[in-house]
Design an enzyme around this catalytic site. Structure first.
Site, short mmCIF file in Angstrom:
data_model
loop_
_atom_site.label_atom_id
_atom_site.label_comp_id
_atom_site.label_asym_id
_atom_site.label_seq_id
_atom_site.Cartn_x
_atom_site.Cartn_y
_atom_site.Cartn_z
N TYR A 1 0.83 -1.28 -0.04
CA TYR A 1 -0.14 -0.09 -0.09
C TYR A 1 0.77 1.38 0.07
O TYR A 1 0.27 2.26 -0.36
CB TYR A 1 -0.97 0.13 1.21
N LYS B 1 2.78 -15.17 1.77
CA LYS B 1 2.97 -16.10 0.71
C LYS B 1 4.32 -16.45 0.56
O LYS B 1 5.09 -16.22 -0.27
CB LYS B 1 2.50 -15.63 -0.59
N ASP C 1 -3.72 -17.92 0.43
CA ASP C 1 -4.45 -18.65 -0.53
C ASP C 1 -5.25 -19.81 0.31
O ASP C 1 -6.23 -19.76 0.30
CB ASP C 1 -3.93 -19.11 -1.87
N ASP D 1 -6.54 -6.96 3.85
CA ASP D 1 -7.68 -6.23 3.00
C ASP D 1 -8.44 -7.49 2.50
O ASP D 1 -9.70 -7.09 2.85
CB ASP D 1 -6.98 -5.63 1.83
N ASP E 1 -12.61 -8.97 4.29
CA ASP E 1 -13.80 -8.97 3.46
C ASP E 1 -14.29 -10.23 3.32
O ASP E 1 -15.63 -10.61 3.52
CB ASP E 1 -13.60 -8.52 1.83
#
Ligand code: IPM
Ligand code: MG
Length: 370
Positions: free
Chosen positions: A143, A194, A227, A251, A255
């Protein structure tokens, strides 16, 4: 009674002003019924600030935010601002607040209110009683890291790029918050990255592992690829307690976790800075996880619960008013149990109410439970 609790309110755009307006009624209720008053000031952020000042966040508003005990934020953005240059978009105002206030720890609880278990897209037995906390690193990573940009290439094509970058101190400080939160909850931390693909992920995993060995005594700790974590969240969310992860994965995973609870319109968040070594106070901003929802703005149908729960988190984390926060949470639970629903959480056999109607009912319950 001296009002010494400084609350800066930034309603923003879209449904932000509607839901924040309703929450201010709860602030009034506290002053009236619990005799605790707040020194409330209101400011502009996002598109609302751009309309008036030509910038999504003025230096004055930023200074007010730094001086406040807590900021209650609505939401920013909307189609009217889509064509603005990148640096002037409403979202940049929010990102500047996060960065300049150094709000590195973003707490996003995903909990299922008892009466709402049947509103999830998952089977109710998977989500009933669910209570997980996504801890998102909020001031680093892709970001904010440089270099980033869009550039012309010699052959006439273009390239766009961002940088994901974390330093060990950044990883350690968010890791320590995760450990601290897990100790007050069910004692489990899942660190998510990851590391199989990204160098920043390799460093994240190594650093977290060292921190766990040194400081997470008695806790259950684990590492998980992002993932897989997304998949596990929808397969069996009950396995998680605290999930700590970077800005971008946080982020997305928040959600996803939010939707498990039946509605994005229900979830609050707290963004906290480091505690001042002398006073123990910290910068803090509270905002719902949902966005500005321009499609339903101005119709009086938005769900005010996420904003109200954000205020309830402010009571807990910034004002040491856990008892009042409990009252608010209990009132919300009772209203939901009585079958009232805003449109986003409406289901068969329930009673539809407006934004204001939902808050009327919550205030009524507050009178009853207090
Ligand atoms: C969030 C939002 C923001 C983010 C946007 C509005 C900049 O999606 O708080 O999750 O990406 O952080
Ligand atoms: Mg988001």
């Amino acid at each position: 009674m001296t009002p010494n609790r400084k609350l800066l309110v930034l309603p923003g755009d879209g449904i932000g002003p509607e839901v924040v307006g309703q929450v201010l009624r709860a602030v009034d209720w506290l002053a009236r019924r619990r005799l605790v008053s707040f020194d409330v000031t209101e400011g502009l952020a996002g598109g609302a600030s751009w309309d008036k000042h030509g910038t999504p966040l003025t230096d004055e508003t930023l200074a007010d935010a730094l001086a406040a005990d807590a900021v209650l934020f609505g939401s920013v953005g909307g189609p009217a601002y889509d064509q603005l240059p990148f640096e002037q978009k409403p979202e940049r105002g929010l990102l500047r607040l996060r960065k300049e206030m150094d709000l590195f720890a973003n707490l996003r609880p995903a909990m299922v209110f008892g009466p709402m278990a049947d509103s999830s897209s998952l089977k109710s037995e998977l989500v009933s009683g669910l209570d997980i906390l996504i801890l998102r690193e909020l001031t680093g990573g892709i970001y904010f890291a440089e270099p980033r940009g869009i550039e012309d290439l010699p052959d006439g094509t273009r390239k766009g790029y961002d940088t994901n970058l974390y330093t060990t101190p950044e990883i350690e400080r968010i890791g320590r918050v995760a450990i601290d939160l897990a100790r007050r909850r069910r004692g489990k931390v899942t660190s998510v990255e990851k590391a199989n693909v990204m160098m920043s992920g390799v460093l994240w995993r190594e650093t977290m592992q060292q921190l766990f060995e040194a400081e997470a005594d008695g806790l259950e700790t684990e590492h998980m690829y992002a993932d897989n974590c997304a998949m596990q969240l929808v397969r069996y969310p009950g396995q998680f307690d605290v999930i700590v992860t970077d800005n971008l994965f946080g982020d997305m995973l928040s959600d996803c976790a939010a939707m498990l609870t039946g509605s994005l319109g229900m979830l609050p968040s707290a963004s906290l800075g480091a505690a001042d070594p002398v006073t123990g106070t910290r910068h803090a901003l509270y905002e719902p996880v949902h966005g500005s929802a321009p499609d339903i703005a101005g119709q009086g149908i938005a769900n005010p619960i996420a904003e109200l729960l954000s205020f309830s988190m402010a009571l807990r984390y910034s004002f040491d008013m856990g008892e009042d926060a409990d009252l608010i949470d209990a009132a919300i639970d009772r209203v939901l149990a009585s079958g009232l629903r805003t449109r986003d959480i409406m289901s068969e056999g329930k009673t539809a109410v407006s934004t204001e109607g939902m808050m009327d009912a919550i205030l009524h319950e507050l009178d009853t439970v207090s």
